[in-house]
Write a protein that holds these residues in place. Structure first.
Motif, PDB file in Angstrom:
ATOM      1  N   VAL A  45       0.869  -1.181   0.000  1.00 30.27           N
ATOM      2  CA  VAL A  45       0.000   0.000   0.000  1.00 30.27           C
ATOM      3  C   VAL A  45       0.906   1.231   0.000  1.00 30.27           C
ATOM      4  CG1 VAL A  45      -1.772   1.288   1.246  1.00 30.27           C
ATOM      5  CG2 VAL A  45      -1.844  -1.218   1.188  1.00 30.27           C
ATOM      6  N   GLN A  46       0.649   2.140  -0.945  1.00 32.19           N
ATOM      7  CA  GLN A  46       1.607   3.215  -1.197  1.00 32.19           C
ATOM      8  C   GLN A  46       1.558   4.335  -0.162  1.00 32.19           C
ATOM      9  OE1 GLN A  46      -0.774   2.059  -3.338  1.00 32.19           O
ATOM     10  NE2 GLN A  46      -0.020   2.007  -5.443  1.00 32.19           N
ATOM     11  N   GLU A  47       0.380   4.644   0.362  1.00 33.89           N
ATOM     12  CA  GLU A  47       0.236   5.739   1.322  1.00 33.89           C
ATOM     13  C   GLU A  47      -0.660   5.313   2.481  1.00 33.89           C
ATOM     14  OE1 GLU A  47       0.553   9.523  -1.819  1.00 33.89           O
ATOM     15  OE2 GLU A  47      -1.238   9.276  -0.574  1.00 33.89           O
ATOM     16  N   LEU A  48      -0.308   5.771   3.680  1.00 33.59           N
ATOM     17  CA  LEU A  48      -1.095   5.479   4.869  1.00 33.59           C
ATOM     18  C   LEU A  48      -1.417   6.777   5.593  1.00 33.59           C
ATOM     19  CD1 LEU A  48       0.990   2.509   6.367  1.00 33.59           C
ATOM     20  CD2 LEU A  48      -0.940   2.369   4.769  1.00 33.59           C
ATOM     21  N   GLU A  49      -2.698   7.003   5.863  1.00 36.97           N
ATOM     22  CA  GLU A  49      -3.103   8.129   6.704  1.00 36.97           C
ATOM     23  C   GLU A  49      -3.163   7.586   8.132  1.00 36.97           C
ATOM     24  OE1 GLU A  49      -6.055  11.816   6.097  1.00 36.97           O
ATOM     25  OE2 GLU A  49      -7.062   9.880   6.051  1.00 36.97           O
ATOM     26  N   ILE A  50      -2.262   8.068   9.010  1.00 33.66           N
ATOM     27  CA  ILE A  50      -1.997   7.324  10.244  1.00 33.66           C
ATOM     28  C   ILE A  50      -2.479   7.982  11.526  1.00 33.66           C
ATOM     29  CG2 ILE A  50      -0.055   6.084   9.253  1.00 33.66           C
ATOM     30  CD1 ILE A  50       1.828   8.036  10.650  1.00 33.66           C
ATOM     31  N   GLY A  51      -3.082   9.168  11.454  1.00 32.05           N
ATOM     32  CA  GLY A  51      -3.575   9.717  12.707  1.00 32.05           C
ATOM     33  C   GLY A  51      -3.912  11.190  12.647  1.00 32.05           C
ATOM     34  N   ILE A  52      -4.345  11.709  13.816  1.00 30.97           N
ATOM     35  CA  ILE A  52      -4.800  13.094  13.959  1.00 30.97           C
ATOM     36  C   ILE A  52      -3.981  13.734  15.077  1.00 30.97           C
ATOM     37  CG2 ILE A  52      -6.801  14.591  14.360  1.00 30.97           C
ATOM     38  CD1 ILE A  52      -8.574  12.177  13.630  1.00 30.97           C
ATOM     39  N   PRO A  53      -2.909  14.423  14.753  1.00 28.51           N
ATOM     40  CA  PRO A  53      -1.997  14.947  15.775  1.00 28.51           C
ATOM     41  C   PRO A  53      -2.654  15.818  16.840  1.00 28.51           C
ATOM     42  CG  PRO A  53      -0.972  15.073  13.625  1.00 28.51           C
ATOM     43  CD  PRO A  53      -2.404  14.670  13.393  1.00 28.51           C
ATOM     44  N   VAL A  54      -3.667  16.592  16.496  1.00 28.78           N
ATOM     45  CA  VAL A  54      -4.263  17.499  17.471  1.00 28.78           C
ATOM     46  C   VAL A  54      -4.964  16.755  18.605  1.00 28.78           C
ATOM     47  CG1 VAL A  54      -6.586  17.808  16.492  1.00 28.78           C
ATOM     48  CG2 VAL A  54      -5.423  19.765  17.600  1.00 28.78           C
ATOM     49  N   MET A  55      -5.112  15.448  18.491  1.00 26.66           N
ATOM     50  CA  MET A  55      -5.702  14.668  19.577  1.00 26.66           C
ATOM     51  C   MET A  55      -4.837  14.696  20.831  1.00 26.66           C
ATOM     52  SD  MET A  55      -7.248  11.315  17.609  1.00 26.66           S
ATOM     53  CE  MET A  55      -7.540  10.459  19.161  1.00 26.66           C
ATOM     54  N   GLY A  56      -3.549  15.011  20.678  1.00 27.85           N
ATOM     55  CA  GLY A  56      -2.718  15.151  21.867  1.00 27.85           C
ATOM     56  C   GLY A  56      -1.365  14.481  21.754  1.00 27.85           C
ATOM     57  N   THR A  57      -0.620  14.583  22.841  1.00 29.28           N
ATOM     58  CA  THR A  57       0.761  14.093  22.872  1.00 29.28           C
ATOM     59  C   THR A  57       0.858  12.601  22.575  1.00 29.28           C
ATOM     60  OG1 THR A  57       1.360  15.807  24.466  1.00 29.28           O
ATOM     61  CG2 THR A  57       2.836  13.916  24.285  1.00 29.28           C
ATOM     62  N   ALA A  58      -0.058  11.814  23.147  1.00 32.24           N
ATOM     63  CA  ALA A  58      -0.007  10.365  22.926  1.00 32.24           C
ATOM     64  C   ALA A  58      -0.168  10.029  21.445  1.00 32.24           C
ATOM     65  CB  ALA A  58      -1.083   9.667  23.751  1.00 32.24           C
ATOM     66  N   GLU A  59      -1.066  10.720  20.773  1.00 35.44           N
ATOM     67  CA  GLU A  59      -1.275  10.476  19.341  1.00 35.44           C
ATOM     68  C   GLU A  59      -0.039  10.895  18.540  1.00 35.44           C
ATOM     69  OE1 GLU A  59      -4.068   9.580  15.952  1.00 35.44           O
ATOM     70  OE2 GLU A  59      -3.701   8.888  18.001  1.00 35.44           O
ATOM     71  N   TRP A  78      -3.675  13.856   9.431  1.00 35.42           N
ATOM     72  CA  TRP A  78      -4.911  14.582   9.121  1.00 35.42           C
ATOM     73  C   TRP A  78      -5.123  15.710  10.120  1.00 35.42           C
ATOM     74  CZ3 TRP A  78      -9.403  16.111  11.424  1.00 35.42           C
ATOM     75  CH2 TRP A  78     -10.496  16.428  10.606  1.00 35.42           C
ATOM     76  N   GLY A  79      -5.628  16.830   9.623  1.00 37.29           N
ATOM     77  CA  GLY A  79      -5.969  17.925  10.524  1.00 37.29           C
ATOM     78  C   GLY A  79      -6.975  18.865   9.887  1.00 37.29           C
ATOM     79  N   ARG A  80      -7.619  19.652  10.713  1.00 38.53           N
ATOM     80  CA  ARG A  80      -8.489  20.713  10.211  1.00 38.53           C
ATOM     81  C   ARG A  80      -7.617  21.873   9.740  1.00 38.53           C
ATOM     82  NH1 ARG A  80     -11.487  21.214  15.801  1.00 38.53           N
ATOM     83  NH2 ARG A  80      -9.249  21.092  16.289  1.00 38.53           N
ATOM     84  N   MET A  81      -8.168  22.699   8.896  1.00 37.57           N
ATOM     85  CA  MET A  81      -7.418  23.833   8.395  1.00 37.57           C
ATOM     86  C   MET A  81      -7.523  24.985   9.397  1.00 37.57           C
ATOM     87  SD  MET A  81      -7.420  25.420   4.567  1.00 37.57           S
ATOM     88  CE  MET A  81      -7.080  23.818   3.856  1.00 37.57           C
ATOM     89  N   CYS A  82      -6.757  24.829  10.496  1.00 36.03           N
ATOM     90  CA  CYS A  82      -6.763  25.843  11.545  1.00 36.03           C
ATOM     91  C   CYS A  82      -5.423  25.814  12.274  1.00 36.03           C
ATOM     92  CB  CYS A  82      -7.917  25.618  12.523  1.00 36.03           C
ATOM     93  SG  CYS A  82      -7.828  24.065  13.433  1.00 36.03           S
ATOM     94  N   GLU A  83      -5.189  26.840  13.088  1.00 37.72           N
ATOM     95  CA  GLU A  83      -3.903  27.028  13.745  1.00 37.72           C
ATOM     96  C   GLU A  83      -3.513  25.855  14.638  1.00 37.72           C
ATOM     97  OE1 GLU A  83      -0.447  29.312  14.437  1.00 37.72           O
ATOM     98  OE2 GLU A  83      -2.105  29.678  13.060  1.00 37.72           O
ATOM     99  N   SER A  84      -4.429  25.416  15.512  1.00 38.01           N
ATOM    100  CA  SER A  84      -4.089  24.371  16.477  1.00 38.01           C
ATOM    101  C   SER A  84      -3.700  23.075  15.791  1.00 38.01           C
ATOM    102  CB  SER A  84      -5.276  24.122  17.417  1.00 38.01           C
ATOM    103  OG  SER A  84      -6.422  23.708  16.676  1.00 38.01           O
TER     104      SER A  84
END
Length: 384
Positions: A45-59, A78-84
């Motif tokens: 599989v060529q690409e993997l979307e592996i998480g949502i960093p804004v969920m916190g340090t553990a993620e 993955w993230g929303r188009m915002c500062e955080s």
């Protein structure tokens, strides 16, 4: 005009570890996420979307742990188009960032409390910032399937002008059919030169069909999840998209499809979501035959009742006995036990097998078959 299938190149971007994990009640452990990432990458599989960093340090730490594996697959956060969200993503050593923003009027107004102009301004502001951080940028058009067509084209053009390499068309609520999907993606393909990615949900059972339609219309990337895991009714299943591309359009994704059973069971165990027995490609009942007519055809030539060889997906065909079996299937099953039956014995045993199937809702085990044989011999006075 329909794109020639032979000219199509498709990149699979599997989002099992992001959108798949968003299935209600699903939560992968760190070890499970790493094992799934390794299995998918090992299969090609060529690409993997592996998480949502804004969920916190553990993620973030888990995302970093996956990046430290140095897998051949390219990794996306993955993230929303915002500062955080952008600040959190900046802490991750991934290749690609998907910055998601609603593009339908209903979500722009009722989810964000904004207007169309604000959406365009966000794209113009955040895409260059993500590029400056060293990421390849994909802009995710949330709820794109309900967006105004003219505004959607404006969004895609703005995404390209801002420097992003890809636009993700998200059928967030799974409302499209393949014809509408083709039309939408074909318009986008004519408007922009950047990569287009299809993100299909399965609320109407059309996620795979819509993904295929998008690819034929010019999409270069397809989002999938193992077993179709995902929010509500799930996403386009990896195994269905890859095998459909191969057998319907002769499009190869360079994925080792013999790994599908292992990957499927790995994700099923980690998610706590068993695979339905009749799930295409990876279900236990696939390549299993009971009907006497079908079994006879399979014995003569598997192509009679199998569209492709089960060995392509690491499986093998098998026959079982039940209500719809014929005497030839019974003779064949007992021969494998070293017992040679006459036609009369086969018919008597078939009746016992049918009664068993009706009462137990199960196929008879080897012990059951031996017991039936002994009981039938006792009733008929034949030597056992």
């Amino acid at each position: 005009m329909l794109t020639e299938a032979n000219d199509i190149m498709v990149t699979i971007n599997d989002t099992t570890l992001r959108d798949g994990e968003q299935t209600a009640g699903v939560a992968f452990s760190a070890d499970e996420k790493i094992a799934i990432a390794e299995a998918l990458s090992r299969a090609g599989v060529q690409e993997l979307e592996i998480g949502i960093p804004v969920m916190g340090t553990a993620e973030i730490e888990l995302i970093q742990a996956i990046t430290h594996l140095h897998l051949p697959a390219r990794l996306m956060a993955w993230g929303r188009m915002c500062e955080s969200d952008l600040l959190a993503i900046a802490r991750c050593n991934v290749n690609i960032v998907n910055l998601s923003i609603p593009v339908s009027d209903v979500q722009i107004k009722h989810k964000l409390g904004r207007d169309r102009e604000w959406v365009l301004e966000q794209i113009q502001a955040f895409v260059p910032r993500a590029l400056d951080l060293g990421f390849e940028v994909c802009v995710g058009g949330e709820d794109a399937s309900r967006a105004d067509s003219d505004f959607l084209l404006t969004v895609a053009a703005t995404v390209q002008q801002a420097g992003a390499q890809r636009f993700r068309f998200a059928d967030t609520l799974g409302l499209l059919d393949p014809f509408a999907t083709y039309g939408r993606l074909n318009l986008l393909r004519q408007e922009v030169d950047i990569d287009l990615e299809m993100h299909a949900h399965n609320d109407l059972g059309l996620a795979t069909a819509n993904t295929l339609a998008a690819i034929l219309a010019g999409a270069t990337h397809a989002n999938t999840t193992v077993n179709g895991l995902g929010e509500r009714a799930g996403n386009a299943p990896l195994e269905e998209v890859v095998m459909s591309l191969r057998h319907l359009y002769s499009i190869e994704s360079n994925i080792d499809t013999t790994q599908f059973p292992h990957i499927s069971q790995l994700v099923a165990a980690a998610s706590g979501r068993p695979v339905p027995v009749n799930k295409s490609i990876v279900g236990d009942a696939v390549f299993t035959h009971e009907s006497g007519i079908h079994v006879d055809g399979i014995i003569k030539n598997p192509l009679n009742y199998e569209g492709f060889s089960p060995t392509e997906v690491g499986r093998e065909h098998r026959t079982v006995l039940g209500k719809h079996s014929g005497s030839h299937s019974v003779i064949d099953a007992y021969a494998k036990l070293g017992l040679i039956l006459s036609e009369l014995e086969a018919h008597s045993l078939l009746n016992m097998i049918r009664i068993h199937a009706i009462l137990t809702k199960c196929t008879p085990s080897v012990d059951d078959l031996k017991r039936f044989y002994l009981e039938n011999a006792a009733c008929t006075g034949m030597p056992s």
